[in-house]
Enzyme design. Structure first.
Site, PDB file in Angstrom:
ATOM      1  N   HIS A 117      -7.975   3.963  -2.103  1.00  0.00           N
ATOM      2  CA  HIS A 117      -8.849   3.935  -0.815  1.00  0.00           C
ATOM      3  C   HIS A 117      -8.439   2.416  -0.102  1.00  0.00           C
ATOM      4  CE1 HIS A 117     -11.751   6.956  -1.877  1.00  0.00           C
ATOM      5  NE2 HIS A 117     -11.449   6.407  -3.263  1.00  0.00           N
ATOM      6  N   ALA A 153      10.767   1.831  -3.018  1.00  0.00           N
ATOM      7  CA  ALA A 153      10.250   0.913  -3.867  1.00  0.00           C
ATOM      8  C   ALA A 153       9.442  -0.222  -3.014  1.00  0.00           C
ATOM      9  CB  ALA A 153      11.278   0.372  -4.707  1.00  0.00           C
ATOM     10  N   ILE A 158       0.432   3.039   5.036  1.00  0.00           N
ATOM     11  CA  ILE A 158      -0.866   3.145   5.484  1.00  0.00           C
ATOM     12  C   ILE A 158      -1.187   4.027   6.758  1.00  0.00           C
ATOM     13  CG2 ILE A 158      -1.566   0.866   4.834  1.00  0.00           C
ATOM     14  CD1 ILE A 158      -0.930  -0.278   7.415  1.00  0.00           C
TER      15      ILE A 158
END
Length: 193
Positions: A117, A153, A158
């Protein structure tokens, strides 16, 4: 539960252990921390489906002990509320946190991965099918990751990622829209891996 565990093991054998000996593919795989963690998760998820509360509680007791061993001993946290399709593979271990979100089939998670979250976004990430999340990557917030995606990596995702993409960076950006890593590997063309 057993079908999902079998699917997880088969995917790991086909993906990471295809060139290994019979012993490694069929015996040592059960000693792998990632295999143990995914099996404990599958057991815990199965216990949630038991309707009779007393029996469910009896089966959950061993799960809590096993989960504590996985979290403290291997550094892998997967809640039993998570919804994960078959073919879930953890390669390596340590520093892996997976939230209560949803994942499709054939998802590979490497060490140091966080799927969780973000403050102010109540929904966890949703991960599609055939997704590789490389070491140190973070997938955060109410994002949707499409099918056939590679997350590089140490990337920080987002924003939503469409199907058939490779993303890298912080914040992650699309670097390729022609990702077919799964189909090449399954076809036996794994020279680039």
């Amino acid at each position: 539960m057993f079908e999902l565990i079998k699917g997880d093991l088969k995917f790991k054998q086909d993906w990471f252990l295809s060139q290994k000996s019979w012993f490694v593919k069929n015996v040592r795989i059960f000693l792998d921390p990632g295999t143990i963690a995914s099996t404990v998760y599958r057991y815990g998820s199965w216990t949630r489906t038991i309707k009779v509360s007393f029996i469910r509680a009896l089966f959950r007791i061993p799960y809590f002990f096993l989960k504590a061993i996985v979290v403290t001993g291997f550094g892998i946290y997967i809640p039993s509320k998570a919804k994960i399709g078959k073919g879930f593979t953890i390669h390596n271990f340590s520093g892996i946190f997976i939230s209560e979100g949803e994942m499709g089939e054939n998802v590979i998670v490497f060490q140091g991965v966080t799927i969780g979250h973000l403050r102010g976004q109540p929904e966890p990430p949703k991960i599609g099918n055939n997704v590789l999340i490389a070491a140190g990557a973070k997938v955060l917030g109410s994002v949707t990751i499409g099918n056939n995606v590679v997350i590089g990596a140490n990337s920080v995702v987002i924003n939503d990622v469409p199907d058939n993409c490779t993303v890298m960076g912080n914040p992650a950006r699309i670097i390729s829209r022609e990702t077919n890593w799964m189909s090449e590997k399954l076809a036996g063309n794994d020279n680039n891996y």
